[in-house]
Design an enzyme around this catalytic site. Sequence first.
Site, PDB file in Angstrom:
ATOM      1  N   SER A  11      36.469  42.939  39.533  1.00  0.00           N
ATOM      2  CA  SER A  11      36.970  42.782  41.103  1.00  0.00           C
ATOM      3  C   SER A  11      36.184  43.744  42.026  1.00  0.00           C
ATOM      4  CB  SER A  11      38.272  43.254  41.072  1.00  0.00           C
ATOM      5  OG  SER A  11      38.655  44.791  40.643  1.00  0.00           O
ATOM      6  N   TYR A  42      42.349  42.422  41.782  1.00  0.00           N
ATOM      7  CA  TYR A  42      42.744  41.421  41.416  1.00  0.00           C
ATOM      8  C   TYR A  42      44.096  41.711  40.508  1.00  0.00           C
ATOM      9  CZ  TYR A  42      38.055  38.869  41.080  1.00  0.00           C
ATOM     10  OH  TYR A  42      36.950  38.531  41.523  1.00  0.00           O
ATOM     11  N   GLY A  43      44.368  42.827  40.392  1.00  0.00           N
ATOM     12  CA  GLY A  43      45.598  43.255  39.394  1.00  0.00           C
ATOM     13  C   GLY A  43      46.862  43.008  39.873  1.00  0.00           C
ATOM     14  N   ASN A  74      39.391  44.438  33.096  1.00  0.00           N
ATOM     15  CA  ASN A  74      40.437  44.039  32.055  1.00  0.00           C
ATOM     16  C   ASN A  74      41.377  42.968  32.549  1.00  0.00           C
ATOM     17  OD1 ASN A  74      40.828  46.360  29.979  1.00  0.00           O
ATOM     18  ND2 ASN A  74      39.817  47.090  31.830  1.00  0.00           N
ATOM     19  N   THR A  75      41.706  42.882  34.064  1.00  0.00           N
ATOM     20  CA  THR A  75      42.506  41.949  34.515  1.00  0.00           C
ATOM     21  C   THR A  75      41.855  40.490  34.353  1.00  0.00           C
ATOM     22  OG1 THR A  75      43.178  43.812  36.064  1.00  0.00           O
ATOM     23  CG2 THR A  75      43.807  41.476  36.550  1.00  0.00           C
ATOM     24  N   GLU A 152      39.027  53.801  44.148  1.00  0.00           N
ATOM     25  CA  GLU A 152      38.176  53.348  45.178  1.00  0.00           C
ATOM     26  C   GLU A 152      37.885  54.300  46.367  1.00  0.00           C
ATOM     27  OE1 GLU A 152      37.025  49.683  45.728  1.00  0.00           O
ATOM     28  OE2 GLU A 152      36.984  49.030  43.470  1.00  0.00           O
ATOM     29  N   THR A 185      38.976  49.190  34.128  1.00  0.00           N
ATOM     30  CA  THR A 185      37.831  50.013  34.348  1.00  0.00           C
ATOM     31  C   THR A 185      37.929  51.046  35.622  1.00  0.00           C
ATOM     32  OG1 THR A 185      37.033  47.891  35.493  1.00  0.00           O
ATOM     33  CG2 THR A 185      36.568  48.033  33.008  1.00  0.00           C
ATOM     34  N   HIS A 186      38.485  50.735  36.324  1.00  0.00           N
ATOM     35  CA  HIS A 186      38.587  51.904  37.249  1.00  0.00           C
ATOM     36  C   HIS A 186      39.063  53.412  36.698  1.00  0.00           C
ATOM     37  CE1 HIS A 186      38.343  48.501  40.245  1.00  0.00           C
ATOM     38  NE2 HIS A 186      38.112  49.387  41.203  1.00  0.00           N
TER      39      HIS A 186
HETATM   40  N1  DGL Z   1      38.984  47.152  37.424  1.00  0.00           N
HETATM   41  C1  DGL Z   1      39.792  46.263  36.987  1.00  0.00           C
HETATM   42  C2  DGL Z   1      40.574  46.224  35.616  1.00  0.00           C
HETATM   43  O1  DGL Z   1      39.752  46.577  34.800  1.00  0.00           O
HETATM   44  C3  DGL Z   1      41.050  45.886  37.846  1.00  0.00           C
HETATM   45  C4  DGL Z   1      41.144  46.517  39.314  1.00  0.00           C
HETATM   46  C5  DGL Z   1      42.053  45.605  40.020  1.00  0.00           C
HETATM   47  O2  DGL Z   1      42.937  45.387  40.178  1.00  0.00           O
HETATM   48  O3  DGL Z   1      41.321  44.539  40.780  1.00  0.00           O
HETATM   49  O4  DGL Z   1      41.626  45.572  35.392  1.00  0.00           O
END
Ligand code: DGL
Length: 272
Positions: A11, A42-43, A74-75, A152, A185-186
């Site tokens: 994302s 995205y989450g 992951n999302t 971020e 992954t953040h």
């Molecule tokens: N990096 C994304 C993950 O691994 C999520 C970040 C988001 O919410 O967009 O879930």
Amino acid sequence: MNDKPIGIFDSGLGGLTVLKEIMAMLGEESTVYFGDNGRTPYGTKSQEVVIKYTFQDINFLLSKDVKMIVIGCNTASACSLDKVRDHINIPVIEVVEPGAAKAVSCTKNGKIGVIGTSATVESCVYEKAIINKAPDIQVFQKACPMFVPLAEEGWWENDIAESICRKYLEPLKEQNIDTLVLGCTHYPLLKNTIRKVMGPEVTLVNSGVEVAKAVKATLEELDLKCTAGHAAVNEFYTSDSVEKFELLGGTFLEREIHNAQKTDIEQYESNY
Ligand code: DGL
């Protein structure tokens, strides 16, 4: 075929923590990274929207003629993996299964914590993957929606990060978990603060390394490794400001990015 790039998306910037491990383990492979910074996060979005975005991201990468897709989010994995596997006819590697397997191999007391975005936690994708491997393990989940904006923003180790970590993680500490999956992954960016709050006795699982191993194993198994002497090219695309992507992305990737390009992701179809 073998010298085509590996495509990876997220994302936004989080997937760069996965790309970093892939580049460290498979430095000779070319890669194309897409960060959907224009539509992050995205989450907090519905499953329907995340599925739509995921297919647009994948169709963008397919337009770059990639030999494999890595879902570095992951999302996106949690919301769309089944559909992706049904519709994409090149190998797809995602982040949940390798992280879950690692957590099961790490725990000694059978109590695993999982942190992720609201969408990932609501899907229970980690809980299912862990219990599928070891039915006796207890899984404690916690959504940490403030972690993505902290990561971020570059606020990884300051007092605000610490107090937000405490708020989210105290309930998991109270459950006496000995392993904590960083199910977004953040989150590896916040690992020092998370470790400070959880204490040194809790093992933190960062699926990036496990994903890189899965990518390597799949390339070998399917005879898709690049040819000897292949000169790797690492391309970067974002749906938002190139300058911001290069600046912040470089800190996620731990190397400078100079060649990012902007793409209009809305022009790609979300067919599935
Ligand atoms: N990096 C994304 C993950 O691994 C999520 C970040 C988001 O919410 O967009 O879930």
